[in-house]
Design a protein around this motif. Sequence first.
Motif, PDB file in Angstrom:
ATOM      1  N   HIS A 130      93.033  63.589  59.515  1.00  0.00           N
ATOM      2  CA  HIS A 130      91.297  62.538  60.347  1.00  0.00           C
ATOM      3  C   HIS A 130      91.036  63.216  59.059  1.00  0.00           C
ATOM      4  CE1 HIS A 130      89.804  59.426  62.299  1.00  0.00           C
ATOM      5  NE2 HIS A 130      88.968  60.182  61.835  1.00  0.00           N
ATOM      6  N   ALA A 131      90.185  63.653  59.131  1.00  0.00           N
ATOM      7  CA  ALA A 131      89.544  64.815  58.076  1.00  0.00           C
ATOM      8  C   ALA A 131      90.361  64.538  56.030  1.00  0.00           C
ATOM      9  CB  ALA A 131      89.323  66.206  58.425  1.00  0.00           C
ATOM     10  N   GLY A 132      90.709  63.974  55.686  1.00  0.00           N
ATOM     11  CA  GLY A 132      91.377  64.581  55.150  1.00  0.00           C
ATOM     12  C   GLY A 132      91.255  65.629  54.200  1.00  0.00           C
ATOM     13  N   LEU A 133      91.670  66.115  55.474  1.00  0.00           N
ATOM     14  CA  LEU A 133      91.799  67.841  54.712  1.00  0.00           C
ATOM     15  C   LEU A 133      93.714  68.354  54.607  1.00  0.00           C
ATOM     16  CD1 LEU A 133      89.322  69.942  56.006  1.00  0.00           C
ATOM     17  CD2 LEU A 133      89.097  68.344  53.407  1.00  0.00           C
ATOM     18  N   LEU A 134      93.892  69.240  53.934  1.00  0.00           N
ATOM     19  CA  LEU A 134      95.193  69.944  54.399  1.00  0.00           C
ATOM     20  C   LEU A 134      95.400  70.239  55.797  1.00  0.00           C
ATOM     21  CD1 LEU A 134      95.303  72.074  51.074  1.00  0.00           C
ATOM     22  CD2 LEU A 134      96.551  70.443  51.311  1.00  0.00           C
ATOM     23  N   PRO A 135      96.807  70.280  56.597  1.00  0.00           N
ATOM     24  CA  PRO A 135      96.290  70.669  58.112  1.00  0.00           C
ATOM     25  C   PRO A 135      97.086  71.876  57.681  1.00  0.00           C
ATOM     26  CG  PRO A 135      99.007  69.452  57.284  1.00  0.00           C
ATOM     27  CD  PRO A 135      97.542  69.601  56.420  1.00  0.00           C
ATOM     28  N   ALA A 136      96.047  72.988  57.255  1.00  0.00           N
ATOM     29  CA  ALA A 136      96.433  74.461  57.407  1.00  0.00           C
ATOM     30  C   ALA A 136      94.411  74.190  58.186  1.00  0.00           C
ATOM     31  CB  ALA A 136      97.003  74.925  56.416  1.00  0.00           C
ATOM     32  N   PHE A 137      94.604  75.645  59.213  1.00  0.00           N
ATOM     33  CA  PHE A 137      94.033  76.450  59.621  1.00  0.00           C
ATOM     34  C   PHE A 137      93.800  78.444  59.731  1.00  0.00           C
ATOM     35  CE2 PHE A 137      93.559  72.719  61.143  1.00  0.00           C
ATOM     36  CZ  PHE A 137      92.107  71.826  61.376  1.00  0.00           C
ATOM     37  N   PHE A 138      93.194  78.877  59.411  1.00  0.00           N
ATOM     38  CA  PHE A 138      92.514  80.072  59.967  1.00  0.00           C
ATOM     39  C   PHE A 138      92.337  80.274  61.414  1.00  0.00           C
ATOM     40  CE2 PHE A 138      90.660  80.722  55.724  1.00  0.00           C
ATOM     41  CZ  PHE A 138      92.090  81.543  55.164  1.00  0.00           C
ATOM     42  N   VAL A 139      92.938  80.522  62.029  1.00  0.00           N
ATOM     43  CA  VAL A 139      92.824  80.444  63.996  1.00  0.00           C
ATOM     44  C   VAL A 139      93.498  82.590  63.975  1.00  0.00           C
ATOM     45  CG1 VAL A 139      95.466  80.275  63.857  1.00  0.00           C
ATOM     46  CG2 VAL A 139      94.409  79.226  65.419  1.00  0.00           C
ATOM     47  N   ARG A 140      92.785  81.709  65.385  1.00  0.00           N
ATOM     48  CA  ARG A 140      92.494  83.339  66.535  1.00  0.00           C
ATOM     49  C   ARG A 140      92.784  82.488  68.066  1.00  0.00           C
ATOM     50  NH1 ARG A 140      86.172  84.292  65.118  1.00  0.00           N
ATOM     51  NH2 ARG A 140      85.042  83.625  66.927  1.00  0.00           N
ATOM     52  N   ASP A 141      93.225  83.114  68.464  1.00  0.00           N
ATOM     53  CA  ASP A 141      92.594  82.949  70.038  1.00  0.00           C
ATOM     54  C   ASP A 141      90.657  83.102  69.948  1.00  0.00           C
ATOM     55  OD1 ASP A 141      95.375  83.629  70.283  1.00  0.00           O
ATOM     56  OD2 ASP A 141      94.966  85.299  71.426  1.00  0.00           O
ATOM     57  N   ALA A 142      90.454  81.966  71.395  1.00  0.00           N
ATOM     58  CA  ALA A 142      89.176  81.876  71.692  1.00  0.00           C
ATOM     59  C   ALA A 142      88.063  83.184  71.996  1.00  0.00           C
ATOM     60  CB  ALA A 142      89.038  80.341  72.583  1.00  0.00           C
ATOM     61  N   VAL A 143      87.654  83.535  71.614  1.00  0.00           N
ATOM     62  CA  VAL A 143      86.619  84.105  71.864  1.00  0.00           C
ATOM     63  C   VAL A 143      85.323  84.414  71.627  1.00  0.00           C
ATOM     64  CG1 VAL A 143      85.878  86.610  71.465  1.00  0.00           C
ATOM     65  CG2 VAL A 143      87.903  86.010  70.412  1.00  0.00           C
ATOM     66  N   GLY A 144      84.569  84.746  73.222  1.00  0.00           N
ATOM     67  CA  GLY A 144      82.952  84.148  73.149  1.00  0.00           C
ATOM     68  C   GLY A 144      82.898  83.242  73.308  1.00  0.00           C
TER      69      GLY A 144
END
Length: 355
Positions: A130-144
Amino acid sequence: MSDAADPGGARRAARAIDALRRGWPFRVTGADGALDLLAVESARDAALADFGSHDVLLSGERAVTLKLTNQRVAATPGPVRLASAGGTVAAALAIADPALDLAHPLKGPFRTVATGGEAAAATAMTMARHAGLLPAFFVRDAVGEAETECSVEDAAALLDPGRLEIAAHARLPVEASESAEIVAFRSPEEASDHVALVIGKRDGNPPVVRLHSECLTGDVLGSLKCDCGPQLHAALHAMADAPWGVLLYLRQEGRGIGLVNKLRAYALQDQGYDTVDANLRLGFPVEARDFAIAGRMLELLNIPRIRLMTNNPEKVARLEKEGVEVVERIPLALPTNKYNEQYLATKRDRTGHQL
């Protein structure tokens, strides 16, 4: 407006997409887990250092291209998380961007791990598209605590076509019809405005309707790589010859992947990939458009029955699923040129168009 739509949730999702575009971290929460995310394409190494995770989340389509899905327990390709795969933004882009595949042919070995939240991961991919970006992320489990966060349900509320309303209308003389009327549609938090061009005098008969997805290169610049511009103008003239017709101009560039990603797909086509394989290598579905938007526009125009001008039977099925009665499919035949012959052959052979 849809009863299920949550205005507060839609605002949260809009803020998250804004953070995604700007290279800021955000959180998505689903029923099976929450993920903190930083878009690879818009990230900078300083932001990555603050983020503190080198795990990379890719779409299922991109993972198939990289032959990573055989490491997954699930048979259906979904988002795939790679452990410690992107120590820098450049390293992660080499994994995520197929334009860099030739420069970085040897990738991995990679170790896939559980995403930490399948629903959140899938929603993140939709948000990237939807944002027009590549579908790729740095990711981590939710912290804080998260500065920007939304839920899976928030994102669904933002993208709910039921939130579309008529924003404006005016008379608009065009080449095909000097008595045409243009109608603009907008939802409160979503940035894309869609329009309908009504041609001829409305009567009790079903109008000729054409769904036309925005194509800057074809509609405006006269690209010869596709047939979008000629189809647009031929449809308008056909409507002018009918009692009346409606052009639904949908802001879903590149079959829903956005202008920049469509140009990336063009570059992959120059390497020999067809339009289907180019989209998949980028990490997107072959068809990412939301035809529920067209259904909602017709509902607001009080048009329940139509004669649909299309070469794609799938459009008929998708519109009927939205409650629109398609009483006739009208083909639209145009000549080819040396630049779009392969494009049209791919439509015929791989996406079911009847040309």
